[in-house]
Design a protein around this motif. Structure first.
Motif, PDB file in Angstrom:
ATOM      1  N   VAL A  67      -4.568   1.212  -1.462  1.00 25.30           N
ATOM      2  CA  VAL A  67      -4.304  -0.224  -1.347  1.00 25.30           C
ATOM      3  C   VAL A  67      -4.631  -0.872  -2.696  1.00 25.30           C
ATOM      4  CG1 VAL A  67      -4.799  -2.329  -0.033  1.00 25.30           C
ATOM      5  CG2 VAL A  67      -4.939  -0.091   1.093  1.00 25.30           C
ATOM      6  N   PRO A  68      -3.692  -0.856  -3.637  1.00 27.86           N
ATOM      7  CA  PRO A  68      -3.988  -1.422  -4.957  1.00 27.86           C
ATOM      8  C   PRO A  68      -3.988  -2.942  -4.993  1.00 27.86           C
ATOM      9  CG  PRO A  68      -1.733  -0.646  -4.900  1.00 27.86           C
ATOM     10  CD  PRO A  68      -2.347  -0.259  -3.593  1.00 27.86           C
ATOM     11  N   THR A  69      -3.349  -3.572  -4.016  1.00 26.86           N
ATOM     12  CA  THR A  69      -3.369  -5.032  -3.937  1.00 26.86           C
ATOM     13  C   THR A  69      -4.361  -5.451  -2.863  1.00 26.86           C
ATOM     14  OG1 THR A  69      -1.020  -5.111  -4.544  1.00 26.86           O
ATOM     15  CG2 THR A  69      -2.003  -7.128  -3.687  1.00 26.86           C
ATOM     16  N   ILE A  70      -5.450  -6.059  -3.282  1.00 24.01           N
ATOM     17  CA  ILE A  70      -6.472  -6.517  -2.347  1.00 24.01           C
ATOM     18  C   ILE A  70      -6.062  -7.838  -1.700  1.00 24.01           C
ATOM     19  CG2 ILE A  70      -8.921  -7.064  -2.082  1.00 24.01           C
ATOM     20  CD1 ILE A  70      -8.369  -4.184  -2.953  1.00 24.01           C
TER      21      ILE A  70
ATOM     22  N   THR B 287      -0.697  -5.767   5.327  1.00 25.07           N
ATOM     23  CA  THR B 287      -1.189  -5.690   6.706  1.00 25.07           C
ATOM     24  C   THR B 287      -0.362  -4.733   7.547  1.00 25.07           C
ATOM     25  OG1 THR B 287       0.118  -7.648   7.297  1.00 25.07           O
ATOM     26  CG2 THR B 287      -2.145  -8.020   6.603  1.00 25.07           C
ATOM     27  N   GLU B 288       0.940  -4.699   7.306  1.00 25.20           N
ATOM     28  CA  GLU B 288       1.811  -3.827   8.103  1.00 25.20           C
ATOM     29  C   GLU B 288       1.444  -2.361   7.903  1.00 25.20           C
ATOM     30  OE1 GLU B 288       6.600  -2.788   8.575  1.00 25.20           O
ATOM     31  OE2 GLU B 288       5.958  -4.583   7.467  1.00 25.20           O
ATOM     32  N   ALA B 289       1.267  -1.946   6.660  1.00 25.97           N
ATOM     33  CA  ALA B 289       0.940  -0.541   6.381  1.00 25.97           C
ATOM     34  C   ALA B 289      -0.445  -0.181   6.908  1.00 25.97           C
ATOM     35  CB  ALA B 289       1.025  -0.274   4.882  1.00 25.97           C
ATOM     36  N   ILE B 290      -1.400  -1.081   6.738  1.00 24.40           N
ATOM     37  CA  ILE B 290      -2.764  -0.806   7.197  1.00 24.40           C
ATOM     38  C   ILE B 290      -2.804  -0.678   8.716  1.00 24.40           C
ATOM     39  CG2 ILE B 290      -5.088  -1.792   7.395  1.00 24.40           C
ATOM     40  CD1 ILE B 290      -4.611  -2.996   4.567  1.00 24.40           C
TER      41      ILE B 290
ATOM     42  N   ALA C 196       0.843  -1.187   0.000  1.00 22.54           N
ATOM     43  CA  ALA C 196       0.000   0.000   0.000  1.00 22.54           C
ATOM     44  C   ALA C 196       0.882   1.241   0.000  1.00 22.54           C
ATOM     45  CB  ALA C 196      -0.918  -0.003   1.222  1.00 22.54           C
ATOM     46  N   ARG C 197       0.304   2.382  -0.394  1.00 25.68           N
ATOM     47  CA  ARG C 197       1.053   3.638  -0.433  1.00 25.68           C
ATOM     48  C   ARG C 197       0.251   4.746   0.249  1.00 25.68           C
ATOM     49  NH1 ARG C 197       4.748   0.882  -1.339  1.00 25.68           N
ATOM     50  NH2 ARG C 197       6.030   0.696  -3.230  1.00 25.68           N
TER      51      ARG C 197
END
Length: 340
Positions: free
Chosen positions: A251-254, A259-262, A211-212
């Motif tokens: 979050v382009p990868t579903i 998990t770490e970034a979220i 994610a970015r």
């Protein structure tokens, strides 16, 4: 549960209704920069250097931008006709022979009509097939026969399958290159035609599974994917006038989730967490994030902006986006309500 809390709608007078066509080619408002056929052009460029790349479609080359690839590499393009199960089985066979097939159709046909063939012929064998599908979520006004509002929910439970939901033209270009390098089956949602360019302002890069954070803000954290990242960014700018500071985590990868970034973003105290997705409220990014937070004991105030659990209306896309709460104005209105 108060349904309107999660899916606010605003009544519209006849004079307010937009009149754009149902099968709208671009989601960009007037004046927004766009790039034409980012998927098709990127794939055609990659194929110049890689002889293993082949393209297949189920009678939808023009409507998935694969016609660009077909024009440049006609010897590596396969028109399978309106036979999605055959499309997926043929892609599996080509992958077994060492090719990297890109199979395109509409998301409704891949998820509903060809599911078992994807599962048994591709995912179970972990074959290197890329399934790239147009009209995800509410990106067409042609009604339930064409609106893939539940495709992510359908595919999230399939082992070995990576799921990508790009935001704009830049994201699509970068994701296409990344999945071409990735070993294993991928399902990617596709924005086709004249696709908005948004992320170039944010020093953006794409990596599968990452994610970015596009912008920071103290009051609201958007966790979003696909075109809803565009809407979240637009809403965040509008909300600055109300002194509501919004962060946007794209979050382009579903699957697999970052998990770490979220978790890191959701642990910042004092922020309302809002998951925004162009998908039914059932079984998509929102429920994936909610389950992650609950498992890890992270409990911020939490809301979802998503499509309702129902078959949607047909009509002009701008009208439908307002009606179902995923336009930038509707997103901003929801945030004002929740923050107040």
């Amino acid at each position: 549960m108060n349904k309107s809390k999660f899916e606010p709608r605003r009544a519209m007078s006849a004079g307010e209704r937009k009149t754009t066509s149902a099968m709208i080619a671009s989601l960009a408002p007037e004046g927004m920069p766009t790039r034409n056929a980012p998927f098709g052009n990127t794939l055609a460029n990659i194929a110049r250097e890689r002889a293993d790349i082949v393209g297949l479609t189920a009678d939808l080359a023009k409507y998935t931008d694969l016609h660009v690839f077909a024009q440049q590499h006609p010897d590596r393009f396969y028109q399978m006709g309106m036979a999605e199960q055959l499309l997926m089985s043929t892609a599996a066979g080509l992958a077994r022979e060492g090719f990297t097939p890109f199979a395109t159709t509409y998301a409704v046909f891949a998820s509903r009509r060809a599911y078992d063939f994807i599962c048994m012929a591709i995912a179970e064998e972990n074959l290197n097939v890329k399934i790239v599908c147009a009209l995800p979520g509410l990106t067409t006004g042609y009604g339930p026969s064409h609106q893939a509002t539940e495709d992510i929910a359908i595919f999230r439970g399939m082992p070995n399958l990576t799921i990508i939901d790009p935001c704009d033209a830049l994201d699509t270009e970068l994701a296409t290159a990344a999945i071409a390098e990735h070993k294993g089956p991928v399902y990617m949602r596709l924005l086709r035609g004249k696709v908005p360019v948004v992320l170039d302002e944010y020093d953006y890069s794409f990596e599968i599974g990452k994610a970015r954070m596009l912008r920071e803000g103290p009051d609201v954290l958007f966790i979003s994917s696909g075109l809803m990242t565009m809407r979240a960014l637009e809403a965040a700018k509008a909300l600055e006038a109300d002194r509501i500071g919004c962060a946007v985590l794209h979050v382009p990868t579903i699957k697999p989730l970052d998990t770490e970034a979220i978790l890191a973003a959701a642990r910042v105290p004092g922020r309302l967490v809002v998951v925004a997705e162009n998908h039914t409220i059932i079984g998509g990014l929102g429920e994936g994030v909610a389950a992650l937070l609950l498992r890890e004991g992270v409990t911020p105030p939490f809301r979802q902006i998503a499509l309702p659990d129902e078959f949607l209306d047909a009509g002009a896309l701008p009208t439908l986006h307002d009606r179902y709460g995923i336009s930038s104005d509707a997103v901003a209105a929801s945030i004002r309500q929740w923050v107040s």
